[in-house]
Design an enzyme around this catalytic site. Structure first.
Site, mmCIF file in Angstrom:
data_model
loop_
_atom_site.group_PDB
_atom_site.id
_atom_site.type_symbol
_atom_site.label_atom_id
_atom_site.label_comp_id
_atom_site.label_asym_id
_atom_site.label_seq_id
_atom_site.Cartn_x
_atom_site.Cartn_y
_atom_site.Cartn_z
ATOM 1 N N ASN A 62 9.605 8.253 -1.220
ATOM 2 C CA ASN A 62 10.261 7.957 0.147
ATOM 3 C C ASN A 62 11.374 8.844 0.299
ATOM 4 O O ASN A 62 12.299 8.975 -0.850
ATOM 5 C CB ASN A 62 10.406 6.551 0.589
ATOM 6 N N GLU A 64 14.474 9.702 2.802
ATOM 7 C CA GLU A 64 15.073 9.201 3.929
ATOM 8 C C GLU A 64 16.035 10.367 4.516
ATOM 9 O O GLU A 64 16.340 11.305 3.880
ATOM 10 C CB GLU A 64 15.741 8.029 3.812
ATOM 11 N N GLU A 75 3.669 8.044 0.329
ATOM 12 C CA GLU A 75 2.456 8.151 0.217
ATOM 13 C C GLU A 75 1.974 9.562 0.766
ATOM 14 O O GLU A 75 1.363 10.373 0.158
ATOM 15 C CB GLU A 75 1.571 7.177 0.767
ATOM 16 N N CYS A 112 0.733 6.186 6.956
ATOM 17 C CA CYS A 112 0.358 6.793 5.791
ATOM 18 C C CYS A 112 -1.281 6.422 5.764
ATOM 19 O O CYS A 112 -1.960 7.187 4.942
ATOM 20 C CB CYS A 112 1.249 5.904 4.731
#
Length: 154
Positions: A62, A64, A75, A112
Site C-alpha cells: 500500500n 498512501e 493488491e 481491488c
C-alpha cells in the site's frame, strides 16, 4: 419475484505451514513486501504478492498520500506491476500488520476485487486469492468470483 442466493466457498488454514510450498512462498513474499509499505497516515501496512504462470513473484505494498485518495492498495500495486510481465497472474496473497506489528485481516477492498476480476478476464484464467487473518491463519479463494460474485461489467 424469485428469491435467489449464491454460495461462497473457501479453505481455512490455521497457519502458514498448512499451505503448500508454493503458497507458503507467495505468502512469505507478501510479508517481505510489508517493509516497503508507505503508510504514515494509517500506520496499517499491507503487502501483496502475485505469482505469474512462469513462477515469477511480483510484490506490491500500500502506498498512501497526504492528498487522500491518491494512494493505492497493495493488491493493485502488485497486479499492475505484474501486468508489465509476459506471463499471466495465477495467484495472489495479501497480508497486513497493525501499527503495533500485529497481524491484521487483509480482505481486499471492493476496488481491488474489481481489478482482480478484470485480471482474470484479461488472462483468461482463474486467480486464486490467499488472505492473511488477524489470528495468524489464512483463507484461500479459488477464484475472484468467490470474493466478488457481482462484478462491474461494461
Amino acid at each position: 419475484m424469485t428469491e435467489e442466493s449464491f454460495k461462497t466457498t473457501y479453505l481455512r488454514f490455521e497457519n502458514i505451514e498448512e499451505l503448500n510450498k508454493d503458497e507458503q512462498d507467495l505468502v512469505r513474499a507478501a510479508y517481505t513486501a510489508l517493509s516497503k509499505s508507505y503508510s504514515p497516515y494509517s500506520c496499517f501496512k499491507v503487502g501483496a504478492a502475485v505469482r505469474l504462470s512462469d513462477g515469477t513473484i511480483v510484490q506490491g505494498t500500500n502506498q498512501e498520500n497526504a492528498a487522500y485518495p491518491s494512494g493505492l492498495c497493495a493488491e493493485r500495486t502488485a497486479l499492475f506491476a505484474a501486468a508489465m510481465e509476459e506471463a499471466s497472474a495465477v495467484s495472489l496473497a495479501v497480508v497486513a500488520k497493525t501499527s503495533q506489528g500485529k497481524d491484521a485481516s487483509a480482505y481486499p477492498c471492493g476496488a481491488c476485487r474489481q481489478v482482480m476480476s478484470e485480471t482474470e478476464k484479461r488472462y483468461g484464467n482463474k486467480l486464486s486469492v490467499i488472505v492473511g487473518l488477524k489470528d495468524g491463519g489464512f483463507v484461500k479463494f479459488d477464484q475472484v468470483a468467490d470474493l466478488l460474485p457481482f462484478e462491474f461489467e461494461i
